[in-house]
Enzyme design. Sequence first.
Site, PDB file in Angstrom:
ATOM      1  N   GLU A   1      83.787 -20.831 -28.916  1.00 17.37           N
ATOM      2  CA  GLU A   1      85.127 -21.224 -28.475  1.00 17.37           C
ATOM      3  C   GLU A   1      85.470 -20.519 -27.170  1.00 17.37           C
ATOM      4  OE1 GLU A   1      87.308 -19.994 -31.927  1.00 17.37           O
ATOM      5  OE2 GLU A   1      86.113 -21.286 -33.224  1.00 17.37           O
TER       6      GLU A   1
ATOM      7  N   PHE B   1      86.441 -13.750 -32.639  1.00 15.71           N
ATOM      8  CA  PHE B   1      86.664 -12.472 -33.314  1.00 15.71           C
ATOM      9  C   PHE B   1      85.839 -12.522 -34.592  1.00 15.71           C
ATOM     10  CE2 PHE B   1      90.178 -12.312 -30.450  1.00 15.71           C
ATOM     11  CZ  PHE B   1      90.467 -10.966 -30.259  1.00 15.71           C
TER      12      PHE B   1
ATOM     13  N   HIS C   1      92.051  -9.336 -36.877  1.00 19.15           N
ATOM     14  CA  HIS C   1      91.236  -9.374 -35.653  1.00 19.15           C
ATOM     15  C   HIS C   1      90.537  -8.043 -35.399  1.00 19.15           C
ATOM     16  CE1 HIS C   1      93.729 -12.881 -34.994  1.00 19.15           C
ATOM     17  NE2 HIS C   1      93.134 -13.165 -33.857  1.00 19.15           N
TER      18      HIS C   1
END
Lengths: 327, 305
Positions: A26, A80, A126
């Site tokens: 991404e 992440f 995260h």
Amino acid sequence: MRVAENLNAALHGLLDDDPTAYVLGEDITDPYGGAFKVTRGLSTRFPGRVIGTPISEGALTGVAAGLALTGNTAVAEIMFGDFVALAFDQLCNFASKSVSMYGRRLPLRMVVRCPTGGGRGYGPTHSQSLQKHFVGMPGLSLYEMSPFHDNRAVLGAMLERGEPCVFFEDKVLYTRQMDQVDPLFTVRRDGDLAVVELRDPGDRPDYVIIAPGGVAHRALAAMRSLLVEQEVSGRLLVPSRLYPLDVEALLPYLGEVVLVAEESTAGGTWGSEVAHLLHGRLWDRLRGPVRLVHSRASVIPTAAHLENEVLVGESTIHHAVREALRG
Amino acid sequence: MTETLDRLRLSRLDDDDLELLLLVRHFELKLLELYGRGELNGTTHTCLGQEYVPVALRPLLGPDDHVFSNHRGHGHYLSAFRDPHGLLAEIMGREGAVCGGVGGSQHIHRDRYLSTGVQGESLPVAAGVALHLKRSEPGALACVYIGDGTWGEGAVYEALNLAALWELPLLLVVENNGIAQSTPTASHMAGTVGSRAAAFGIRHHLVVSGDVNEIRASLGPLVAEVRGSRPLVVEFVTHRLGPHSKGDDIRPAGAVRAARDNDWYDRYAHDHPDQFHRLDGLVRAEVQAIADEVAARPPARWEGA
């Protein structure tokens, strides 16, 4: 060279050397170049083989598996590492199983990269270190990035295994320099293992810490303060491959006092697997059980002072060593 | 009853197609019989009633295509390879098993054929394969079989998005048998398969016919378009005659009767009795012989991972 630059160069090198190599993820394409800039420049040089994907961790990991299934090399980035939980089915039930569940070995050359860990205030979803959740899966190998291991070589080692690998990259390492240690210490490599010792080690070290790359600097800071304040000397072992762990490679460097340090939160950790393996080999030589040093059993808070309370740091390791030496 | 059958008269098949249909039918019936006698380990999902789907698709798929099957995949495998010995040995854990007895009924890999036991997970993998094919072997496609229940899985939508976005040669075959294990489609799916495909801008083709020749004729040009990188969802309205796996059929009698009324086997026997009866007995005996031969084999040996 910074660790992120070294990893970026490794990916450039892989795409250069291997015309079947793909990198997926991404927001990895230029000009953004990935959330941590590790893929910077790749899509410009290798258009078509560096592919930005929708926010679909399961699908992009599955696509990587499909590319590997058809003989390609696939590197997938999970923005992440926490989000690799969304790809768990693809890793656990498809890619890793496929290596052996069809009765004969089906080689798959794929790496799933996971920026990992806390220390940067990204908060509970995260900042986690999910290594422990992937330990013990047949056909899946786990590696961790380290400032003492060249990433091109590590990428090569992962792909050579012919099975899916998850590569954990502690985010705090990206901005660190490769191979940099306090002048008190010296680093050498023995195969997969990085061995960090006092420049002038003298007798055998009083204790040995096993820690993957993300915790190495915290362990070294603790080793320095222990030397200065307590006059005890230690040795740090940094394996590149976490699972399956090459225990034999560790044995020559271990002594009577051994600790495993990792950032994972307490409970079912990688370190407990290491300790179990070492107890089987070293029980009669150890002064006490292998000690586990990890973060608290907690979510990772966002506020810096709260995050510091939870995450494993120099002082956690320092105290654990002092306790271990006291017996 | 006769009136209904006359109205839905099936066209005459080549012997070869009918033999394949009968092979799958008698293979599945034999499996249920073996389970009933406690001779098989674990579970299995038979495709009784749905055999005509892969048989209709068979000549539309070539050796360069990848096929991804699911838990209900015996018909898909037998249509691809006509290898009842290898498949039965796999399910029985005997020598000559196509995957050494490790995969069993649901996990088969051979050449460009792969099945796996988790609903929907093969769709993203097939998207990756389709991406490879588009780049390296243009003209080949990746075909994935799923059921209506699989539309509950998010992986389906992630993959459909990629297939449309990247214009992948992906053929999604939906065997909508109206029931997901024990849950009727009306209780697990809002909207329709067609409208879900439309949401991604992917063409949807509905097949209500059970006539192999007719299905092939309608699908031929559409599958050719998939080869030109236009993804396609083909939805078969079909019927599962048997249980989901073994003894878990809790459907009301009316639902089972409706499935039986639509069964190609009885319809074909009625419409083309000479050809049917000439071949049916032969194939039944062939499957019996295969089962006897495979059962007598020594256990499969696994060389390890």
